[in-house]
Motif scaffolding. Structure first.
Motif, short mmCIF file in Angstrom:
data_model
loop_
_atom_site.label_atom_id
_atom_site.label_comp_id
_atom_site.label_asym_id
_atom_site.label_seq_id
_atom_site.Cartn_x
_atom_site.Cartn_y
_atom_site.Cartn_z
N ASP A 103 -13.56 32.80 9.15
CA ASP A 103 -12.58 32.52 10.20
C ASP A 103 -11.40 33.49 10.23
N LEU A 104 -11.17 34.23 9.16
CA LEU A 104 -10.06 35.18 9.15
C LEU A 104 -10.37 36.44 9.95
N ARG B 138 -8.48 41.89 10.41
CA ARG B 138 -7.99 40.57 10.83
C ARG B 138 -7.48 40.56 12.26
N LEU C 94 -4.82 32.06 0.11
CA LEU C 94 -5.52 31.29 1.14
C LEU C 94 -7.00 31.28 0.78
N VAL D 77 -7.84 40.92 -0.52
CA VAL D 77 -8.97 40.01 -0.44
C VAL D 77 -9.73 40.08 -1.75
N ALA E 109 -4.19 32.15 10.34
CA ALA E 109 -4.85 31.55 9.18
C ALA E 109 -5.48 30.22 9.57
N THR F 77 -14.49 27.92 5.89
CA THR F 77 -13.72 28.84 6.73
C THR F 77 -13.90 30.29 6.29
N CYS G 96 -10.80 30.68 1.33
CA CYS G 96 -11.73 30.51 2.44
C CYS G 96 -13.14 30.36 1.87
N ARG H 283 -5.79 44.48 7.40
CA ARG H 283 -5.03 43.97 8.53
C ARG H 283 -5.68 44.37 9.85
N CYS I 291 -1.04 42.87 0.50
CA CYS I 291 -2.01 41.83 0.81
C CYS I 291 -3.35 42.24 0.20
N THR J 294 -5.42 37.60 13.46
CA THR J 294 -6.05 36.29 13.52
C THR J 294 -5.23 35.29 12.71
N TRP K 236 -7.69 35.18 0.59
CA TRP K 236 -6.78 36.11 1.25
C TRP K 236 -5.43 35.93 0.57
#
Length: 207
Positions: free
Chosen positions: A161-162, A196, A128, A91, A201, A158, A130, A193, A89, A199, A112
């Motif tokens: 929001d993550l 997050r 994703l 960012v 999505a 958003t 944001c 992780r 994963c 959290t 993300w």
């Protein structure tokens, strides 16, 4: 594998994933739709009920023709965490410029990403996006509703929001006379992780 082999494979995977994000930006800005969609897993999901690169190509083509004359994506820091040999994963920060008819819209956002290695090659499994703000170059996006596309009502992005730390920070009123507690550091490959904290999505409004 020996420890040295594992370390080399880790570095090679991280660099291939980093190149994946750079290729995404270039192929998107140059409108090479085949190069672009081939960065994603062959069975990429498109919307709720479509699967595959052909559906993704059709969606991307229609979106780009409808919304923007031209775009330029400028990538910032890219954090990558390997989950296992074939999954990771990450960012990626991105500052983007869009020609939208008479307006020049500048955007700040982050992606993300979920990555997967399939038959020895890394692909995007999901991106994703944001958004923090999108606004005409001459109109600073001050205020709560920072997403301001031409011809649309402003809305909230958003971007934060993550990560639950954003709302927790502003909800907390620290006592200046008491030293705060400091949590122990998370393991090397669990920084993102850990931030997050499971959290979910957020629901993304593309435009």
């Amino acid at each position: 594998m020996s420890s040295l082999e594992q370390r080399i494979e880790r570095l090679e995977s991280i660099e291939e994933i980093r190149q994946l994000a750079a290729r995404y930006a270039l192929s998107l800005d140059m409108r090479d739709m085949d190069a672009h969609v081939n960065l994603f897993a062959p069975d990429i999901r498109v919307g709720r009920d479509k699967v595959g690169r052909a559906h993704f190509k059709a969606w991307q083509d229609a979106t780009l023709r409808d919304q923007f004359t031209g775009t330029s994506h400028h990538l910032g820091q890219h954090l990558i965490e390997l989950i296992d040999r074939d999954h990771a994963c990450g960012v990626v920060y991105s500052k983007n410029e869009h020609e939208c008819g008479p307006e020049w819209v500048v955007m700040q956002m982050l992606y993300w990403d979920d990555y997967e290695r399939i038959e020895g090659r890394w692909y995007f499994r999901r991106r994703l996006p944001c958004y923090w703000y999108a606004s005409d170059l001459n109109k600073p996006p001050i205020g709560d509703l920072k997403m301001r596309w031409p011809g649309r009502e402003p809305y909230r992005g958003t971007f934060h929001d993550l990560f639950p730390s954003w709302s927790e920070f502003w909800a907390r009123r620290p006592d200046k006379d008491v030293l705060p507690e400091v949590a122990p550091p998370v393991p090397l490959e669990q920084f993102l992780r850990g931030m997050r904290r499971d959290t979910p999505a957020p629901r993304i409004r593309v435009r």
